[in-house]
Design a protein around this motif. Structure first.
Motif, PDB file in Angstrom:
ATOM      1  N   MET A   1      -3.296  -2.135 -30.388  1.00  0.00           N
ATOM      2  CA  MET A   1      -2.652  -2.380 -29.099  1.00  0.00           C
ATOM      3  C   MET A   1      -3.177  -1.371 -28.095  1.00  0.00           C
ATOM      4  SD  MET A   1       1.391  -3.157 -29.715  1.00  0.00           S
ATOM      5  CE  MET A   1       1.652  -3.660 -28.012  1.00  0.00           C
ATOM      6  N   HIS A   2      -3.456  -1.819 -26.880  1.00  0.00           N
ATOM      7  CA  HIS A   2      -3.806  -0.864 -25.825  1.00  0.00           C
ATOM      8  C   HIS A   2      -2.580  -0.659 -24.926  1.00  0.00           C
ATOM      9  CE1 HIS A   2      -4.196  -4.270 -23.103  1.00  0.00           C
ATOM     10  NE2 HIS A   2      -5.122  -4.812 -23.880  1.00  0.00           N
ATOM     11  N   LEU A   3      -2.689   0.271 -24.009  1.00  0.00           N
ATOM     12  CA  LEU A   3      -1.533   0.636 -23.196  1.00  0.00           C
ATOM     13  C   LEU A   3      -1.101  -0.502 -22.275  1.00  0.00           C
ATOM     14  CD1 LEU A   3       0.393   2.937 -23.034  1.00  0.00           C
ATOM     15  CD2 LEU A   3      -1.020   3.995 -21.266  1.00  0.00           C
ATOM     16  N   GLY A   4      -2.052  -1.388 -21.930  1.00  0.00           N
ATOM     17  CA  GLY A   4      -1.679  -2.573 -21.159  1.00  0.00           C
ATOM     18  C   GLY A   4      -0.703  -3.439 -21.938  1.00  0.00           C
TER      19      GLY A   4
ATOM     20  N   GLY B   1      -0.472 -11.235 -17.204  1.00  0.00           N
ATOM     21  CA  GLY B   1      -1.218 -10.376 -16.299  1.00  0.00           C
ATOM     22  C   GLY B   1      -1.830 -11.154 -15.147  1.00  0.00           C
ATOM     23  N   HIS B   2      -2.084 -10.444 -14.046  1.00  0.00           N
ATOM     24  CA  HIS B   2      -2.670 -11.129 -12.881  1.00  0.00           C
ATOM     25  C   HIS B   2      -4.131 -11.491 -13.117  1.00  0.00           C
ATOM     26  CE1 HIS B   2      -4.938  -7.578 -11.621  1.00  0.00           C
ATOM     27  NE2 HIS B   2      -3.843  -6.861 -11.512  1.00  0.00           N
ATOM     28  N   ASP B   3      -4.767 -10.876 -14.130  1.00  0.00           N
ATOM     29  CA  ASP B   3      -6.176 -11.145 -14.391  1.00  0.00           C
ATOM     30  C   ASP B   3      -6.417 -12.500 -15.045  1.00  0.00           C
ATOM     31  OD1 ASP B   3      -4.795 -10.047 -16.594  1.00  0.00           O
ATOM     32  OD2 ASP B   3      -6.673  -9.576 -17.610  1.00  0.00           O
ATOM     33  N   ILE B   4      -5.353 -13.142 -15.561  1.00  0.00           N
ATOM     34  CA  ILE B   4      -5.543 -14.449 -16.207  1.00  0.00           C
ATOM     35  C   ILE B   4      -4.717 -15.543 -15.536  1.00  0.00           C
ATOM     36  CG2 ILE B   4      -6.355 -13.663 -18.467  1.00  0.00           C
ATOM     37  CD1 ILE B   4      -3.488 -13.740 -19.471  1.00  0.00           C
ATOM     38  N   ILE B   5      -4.461 -15.366 -14.248  1.00  0.00           N
ATOM     39  CA  ILE B   5      -3.760 -16.420 -13.501  1.00  0.00           C
ATOM     40  C   ILE B   5      -4.600 -17.695 -13.470  1.00  0.00           C
ATOM     41  CG2 ILE B   5      -3.067 -17.138 -11.171  1.00  0.00           C
ATOM     42  CD1 ILE B   5      -2.010 -14.318 -10.716  1.00  0.00           C
ATOM     43  N   ARG B   6      -5.892 -17.560 -13.204  1.00  0.00           N
ATOM     44  CA  ARG B   6      -6.733 -18.750 -13.050  1.00  0.00           C
ATOM     45  C   ARG B   6      -7.140 -19.349 -14.396  1.00  0.00           C
ATOM     46  NH1 ARG B   6     -12.500 -16.385 -10.779  1.00  0.00           N
ATOM     47  NH2 ARG B   6     -13.167 -15.369 -12.711  1.00  0.00           N
ATOM     48  N   THR B   7      -6.863 -18.648 -15.483  1.00  0.00           N
ATOM     49  CA  THR B   7      -7.135 -19.214 -16.809  1.00  0.00           C
ATOM     50  C   THR B   7      -5.824 -19.628 -17.464  1.00  0.00           C
ATOM     51  OG1 THR B   7      -7.222 -16.917 -17.618  1.00  0.00           O
ATOM     52  CG2 THR B   7      -9.316 -18.039 -17.240  1.00  0.00           C
ATOM     53  N   TRP B   8      -5.114 -18.654 -18.018  1.00  0.00           N
ATOM     54  CA  TRP B   8      -3.954 -19.019 -18.831  1.00  0.00           C
ATOM     55  C   TRP B   8      -2.876 -19.745 -18.029  1.00  0.00           C
ATOM     56  CZ3 TRP B   8       0.477 -15.773 -21.195  1.00  0.00           C
ATOM     57  CH2 TRP B   8       1.005 -16.448 -22.302  1.00  0.00           C
ATOM     58  N   ALA B   9      -2.540 -19.234 -16.844  1.00  0.00           N
ATOM     59  CA  ALA B   9      -1.502 -19.896 -16.044  1.00  0.00           C
ATOM     60  C   ALA B   9      -1.942 -21.303 -15.623  1.00  0.00           C
ATOM     61  CB  ALA B   9      -1.156 -19.054 -14.820  1.00  0.00           C
ATOM     62  N   PHE B  10      -3.152 -21.400 -15.091  1.00  0.00           N
ATOM     63  CA  PHE B  10      -3.647 -22.699 -14.600  1.00  0.00           C
ATOM     64  C   PHE B  10      -3.784 -23.709 -15.736  1.00  0.00           C
ATOM     65  CE2 PHE B  10      -7.386 -25.436 -13.629  1.00  0.00           C
ATOM     66  CZ  PHE B  10      -6.786 -26.197 -12.634  1.00  0.00           C
TER      67      PHE B  10
ATOM     68  N   ASN C   1       2.308  -9.207 -14.162  1.00  0.00           N
ATOM     69  CA  ASN C   1       2.175  -7.749 -14.206  1.00  0.00           C
ATOM     70  C   ASN C   1       0.765  -7.304 -13.824  1.00  0.00           C
ATOM     71  OD1 ASN C   1       1.880  -8.785 -17.283  1.00  0.00           O
ATOM     72  ND2 ASN C   1       0.448  -7.133 -16.892  1.00  0.00           N
ATOM     73  N   GLY C   2       0.646  -6.006 -13.521  1.00  0.00           N
ATOM     74  CA  GLY C   2      -0.646  -5.433 -13.193  1.00  0.00           C
ATOM     75  C   GLY C   2      -1.314  -4.822 -14.405  1.00  0.00           C
ATOM     76  N   MET C   3      -2.398  -4.091 -14.138  1.00  0.00           N
ATOM     77  CA  MET C   3      -3.153  -3.417 -15.189  1.00  0.00           C
ATOM     78  C   MET C   3      -2.760  -1.939 -15.251  1.00  0.00           C
ATOM     79  SD  MET C   3      -5.086  -5.923 -16.282  1.00  0.00           S
ATOM     80  CE  MET C   3      -3.686  -6.996 -15.933  1.00  0.00           C
TER      81      MET C   3
ATOM     82  N   ASP D   1      -0.796  -2.576 -10.171  1.00  0.00           N
ATOM     83  CA  ASP D   1      -1.442  -1.799 -11.218  1.00  0.00           C
ATOM     84  C   ASP D   1      -0.707  -0.472 -11.375  1.00  0.00           C
ATOM     85  OD1 ASP D   1      -3.335  -3.761 -11.668  1.00  0.00           O
ATOM     86  OD2 ASP D   1      -4.712  -2.970 -10.177  1.00  0.00           O
ATOM     87  N   VAL D   2      -0.681   0.033 -12.606  1.00  0.00           N
ATOM     88  CA  VAL D   2       0.159   1.188 -12.939  1.00  0.00           C
ATOM     89  C   VAL D   2      -0.706   2.346 -13.431  1.00  0.00           C
ATOM     90  CG1 VAL D   2       2.109   1.984 -14.329  1.00  0.00           C
ATOM     91  CG2 VAL D   2       1.979  -0.416 -13.622  1.00  0.00           C
ATOM     92  N   PRO D   3      -0.680   3.484 -12.745  1.00  0.00           N
ATOM     93  CA  PRO D   3      -1.414   4.656 -13.245  1.00  0.00           C
ATOM     94  C   PRO D   3      -0.629   5.332 -14.359  1.00  0.00           C
ATOM     95  CG  PRO D   3      -0.328   5.182 -11.173  1.00  0.00           C
ATOM     96  CD  PRO D   3      -0.056   3.725 -11.440  1.00  0.00           C
ATOM     97  N   PHE D   4      -1.337   5.724 -15.409  1.00  0.00           N
ATOM     98  CA  PHE D   4      -0.670   6.443 -16.491  1.00  0.00           C
ATOM     99  C   PHE D   4      -0.654   7.932 -16.173  1.00  0.00           C
ATOM    100  CE2 PHE D   4      -0.876   8.969 -20.384  1.00  0.00           C
ATOM    101  CZ  PHE D   4       0.335   8.603 -20.949  1.00  0.00           C
TER     102      PHE D   4
END
Length: 893
Positions: free
Chosen positions: A49-52, A488-497, A518-520, A563-566
């Motif tokens: 698992m990554h922090l995202g 995540g917002h990075d897969i709106i045009r793939t998974w959501a669509f 959510n953001g990254m 997006d969220v800074p750690f």
């Protein structure tokens, strides 16, 4: 139950095991509770698992827990999206093989074994974060049950005319050797060359069209030239033909409004295919299709002597030959956004081949309508999908040239070319392993489809799968569409669509009511986390050191869509907060026995007789209860709107109002051993208030810090903690009570600070304190006199309305020996005695204007220090201004 140990994150594992043993988070199909089903993202099982993931799963778990506590029957499944190229690459690496060098089924078995191992690892990582998953509803996309659903969806959409096979330009990754969907193309900036090339007129070798191109290696596939119809420079060339340099084919010039007149020369060559625009032009002008680049990214036989060269190599050689043959006019630098594969970052090519497609262009109007019907959090994220739909000009390529994925259930008749589709009752099926059908021409000579489905074809039916599609139709009708899609917002045009398209195609309905985006996660250096930058932090690094609840507090203090800074300091703050509240809870429990808790719970029972209910009259208790109930109201509203950073308000309240102030204000009532009716009543009101604040805040913290809350909830005997939200009693909310409480808090805080500055123990007694205040403050302070004196150990506290009669006087003067000695020598002692014994008027003159003494002129330089003191009625006193109140002052004697 007593608190017998310090708070330790070691208990988290035991609490997680207890939840699972009790199946606490099982979806019950309870008719009395409304359903709340979360279409959780199935991560790719890499084994880590990554922090995202940590951020996303914390968000989802907060929603699930909050809804559960508010009476919903929550279904919170966990899925695993198994198929894909990275697993194939990893298997090749582990076993030192190539997938083409071993048996197809053996290779797939290796992929399955690795995936199962990785799922086991990640399953434990999800558990370690305290995620309230219903593990009875786990789904894995590579299982036969799931493959059957993916293949059924394929067949049903094909029967509706929404899936077809044909020659079509597709985005192709030469490195992965597979087609990729347009939504999987990422864009990278690079500096290239814009080459200005002569294209001679076919009818006159002495004249030429000047064409600017960044990809001369595609000239072998040039099938036409386009110019803007309103470009006066080329009004006479439309319809004429020119020869392609080096390759010598003749092509026609066409008018087209999509040409940018201001780019290059305003003349564009159309190739099959250089980019998406070429596809439009080829179709619009019915041009020939030529395949210039093959699946390995090499030029084909139509390129002549350049056949077999990679694009970059061919470009260099062709540019050299253009220059040598006087076809090159000039070159200019060109900044480009180059499409690349989202997996390996290799620049993509557009090639023509037989592929399977979903006819998404046929469904765009429906998809747009459904997108607008779904509630988006945050709202502005919807615009991204609407823009994608608006610009969609190409169908979704769903076939992939890989091995480890859902097989396409299709065969081809070698005799007549017919396509044979599997029957639903035979699914799941792998055409490369069995061929149970006969072609309608009577032939059994069938060729299996070796391509597999795009992994998005698996994951885009997740809301249907978790709602029982193809398993329990009654259940499906009852519970579909589901309530929430977090992603995540990075897969709106793939998974959501893709999910919206598949749901509309297969059910005629939108897949969910709401979508939360959510953001990254970014590293502490401000950049997206990546191994190459060395800024990656794994969730296990955080949980091993600070525990899951500290990680969850960091994640909660952020905003959906951003997006969220750690930052390690935020995790450390969360851990300090938990220890602070633990110590406060421990202190309170030492003063609230189990018998008292039983009495409080009995009196809080709504069925109890009115005369037996608890009545709170102490202003300090009323102050904190007003703030508590206002907090319950605000946090409830915030969580309904997915504002997870409401946890910051809970932290601020508990740390500063409750721990730092309220507890200090009530200690004297708890410690009072008197058995009078008044003392007993004051003690019980304090105990009730402590219990009420701790238990209600524990409930509010439960979605954010479930382990900590579970432990405190057990100690304070909170019934059904994970299913009962904080109670709001608006009758306690009172601005008047809060103002009065703030006055008490500020008075005590000011006098505690006085003690601290004096180096006095905070429990040291003060013999007499007089507080002077105007009417409003006077009334508040006078009403709470007992709590002020009790918490500060003041023997004689006097509250007086009005202003004190104070006089400031010089109490001590220190002569400046280093100045007086050298200047007055033998009289130095006399001068110092004179200054020490001078009256206040003389000292003021020395300081301000100088004073002519018998020893000469004395000035401020002869005085090292002057101490002044306040006097009231001729007696020296000390004063303290009360914070937050004008002209309110305490006189300490």
């Amino acid at each position: 139950m007593e608190i017998k140990e310090e708070y330790s994150m070691e208990v988290e594992k035991k609490i997680q095991e207890k939840w699972e043993d009790e199946k606490l988070y099982k979806f019950m199909e309870d008719e009395k509770r409304p359903p709340y089903i979360i279409d959780t993202p199935p991560p790719y099982p890499t084994g880590k698992m990554h922090l995202g993931h940590g951020l996303n799963w914390t968000y989802m778990d907060i929603i699930a827990r909050f809804k559960r506590m508010n009476g919903y029957d929550v279904m919170f499944p966990q899925g695993w999206d198994c198929h894909g190229l990275p697993t194939e690459v990893k298997v090749e690496e582990i076993h030192n093989i190539t997938k083409s060098g071993v048996d197809r089924q053996e290779f797939r078995k290796m992929c399955i074994d690795l995936t199962e191992e990785n799922i086991d690892k990640m399953r434990e990582q999800v558990r370690s974060l305290g995620i309230s998953t219903d593990w009875d509803r786990e789904y894995i996309t590579m299982t036969p049950e799931y493959v059957k659903k993916s293949q059924t969806a394929f067949l049903r959409m094909q029967q509706k005319g929404l899936i077809y096979r044909g020659k079509h330009p597709v985005n192709w990754c030469p490195r992965c050797e597979t087609a990729i969907a347009f939504a999987e193309v990422e864009y990278q900036e690079r500096t290239s060359k814009l080459n200005y090339v002569k294209f001679p007129y076919a009818a006159n070798d002495g004249k030429y069209l000047e064409i600017a191109t960044s990809r001369p290696e595609l000239m072998a596939a040039c099938v036409g030239i386009v110019v803007h119809p309103e470009d006066e420079r080329y009004s006479d060339v439309v319809g004429k033909t020119v020869r392609v340099p080096l390759f010598d084919q003749e092509v026609t010039v066409y008018p087209d409004e999509d040409v940018e007149k201001d780019f290059g020369t305003g003349v564009v060559m159309v190739c099959t295919f250089g980019d998406k625009t070429d596809v439009t032009w080829v179709n619009r002008h019915s041009l020939e299709v030529k395949k210039a680049i093959d699946e390995k990214g090499q030029l084909t036989e139509i390129a002549g002597k350049y056949q077999g060269l990679k694009s970059e190599e061919a470009r260099k050689e062709i540019i050299g030959d253009l220059k040598a043959n006087d076809y090159m006019i000039k070159q200019e630098p060109l900044e480009q956004n180059v499409g690349s594969c989202w997996r390996c970052k290799t620049p993509i090519e557009i090639i023509v081949g037989d592929q399977w497609f979903v006819n998404v262009t046929k469904m765009l109007e429906e998809a747009e309508k459904a997108t607008n019907e779904i509630k988006w959090i945050p709202e502005h994220m919807k615009a991204r999908l609407l823009k994608w739909i608006e610009d969609m000009g190409w169908d979704w390529c769903i076939s992939r040239q890989r091995l480890f994925a859902t097989p396409i259930p299709v065969w081809y008749c070698k005799d007549c070319g017919e396509i044979i589709f599997a029957k639903e009752e035979d699914l799941p099926i792998d055409p490369t392993k069995e061929s149970p059908y006969t072609c309608k021409c009577g032939s059994k000579n069938l060729r299996a489809e070796t391509d597999v489905l795009d992994t998005w074809m698996d994951s885009s039916i997740t809301p249907m799968v978790i709602a029982g599609w193809l398993e329990d139709e009654e259940f499906f009708k009852k519970y579909y569409p589901v309530q929430l899609r977090p992603q995540g917002h990075d897969i709106i045009r793939t998974w959501a669509f893709y999910t919206i398209v598949r749901s509309l195609a297969l059910t005629g309905e939108k897949p969910w009511d709401e979508i939360a985006v959510n953001g990254m996660v970014f590293g502490e250096d401000g950049f997206k986390m990546s191994k190459s930058r060395g800024n990656v932090v794994a969730p296990s690094e955080i949980t091993d050191k600070y525990g899951a609840d500290s990680l969850r507090l960091w994640a909660s203090n952020s905003t959906l869509g951003k997006d969220v800074p750690f930052a390690w300091k935020e995790v450390e703050y969360g851990n300090r907060f938990l220890r602070k509240v633990w110590n406060a809870s421990k202190f309170a429990k030492m003063n609230i026995s189990d018998d008292v808790i039983a009495t409080i719970k009995a009196k809080m029972n709504p069925k109890i007789n009115e005369s037996e209910k608890i009545e709170i009259t102490n202003p300090v208790d009323l102050w904190i209860l007003s703030k508590l109930n206002k907090l319950v109201k605000e946090v409830s509203e915030d969580l309904e709107n997915y504002k997870f950073n409401a946890v910051a308000d809970i932290q601020k309240f508990l740390w500063h109002e409750f721990c730092d102030n309220y507890i200090e204000l009530v200690k004297h009532r708890l410690y009072n051993k008197e058995e009078t009716e008044e003392a007993n009543n004051e003690r019980f009101m304090a105990q009730y208030t402590l219990y009420n604040v701790i238990t209600e805040c524990t409930k509010m913290l439960a979605p954010f810090t479930p382990h900590f809350s579970d432990l405190v909830g057990e100690i304070y005997e909170i019934d059904d903690l994970h299913f009962t939200w904080a109670t709001l009693d608006e009758s306690f909310i009172s601005e008047e009570n809060e103002e009065m409480g703030e006055m008490v808090k500020n008075a005590v805080a000011s006098l505690r600070r006085y003690k601290s500055n004096k180096g006095m123990p905070l429990n040291a007694e003060l013999s007499k304190v007089e507080i002077y205040a105007e009417e409003k403050e006077f009334n508040a302070l006078n009403t709470t006199k007992a709590d002020i004196s009790g918490s500060l150990k003041i023997n004689d506290l006097v509250i007086t309305m009005g202003k004190p009669s104070l006089e400031q006087k010089i109490s001590e003067v220190t002569p400046n020996k280093s100045k007086i000695g050298p200047e007055h020598k033998q009289n130095a002692g006399k001068v110092m005695n004179f200054i020490k014994n001078a009256n206040a008027e003389t000292i003021e003159k020395i300081l301000n204007e100088g004073f002519e003494s018998e020893f000469g002129m004395l000035t401020k330089e002869h005085i090292k220090d002057v101490k002044r003191a306040m006097y009231a009625n001729g007696e020296e006193v000390e004063t303290v201004s009360i914070d937050g109140a004008v002209d309110t002052i305490a006189i300490i004697q």
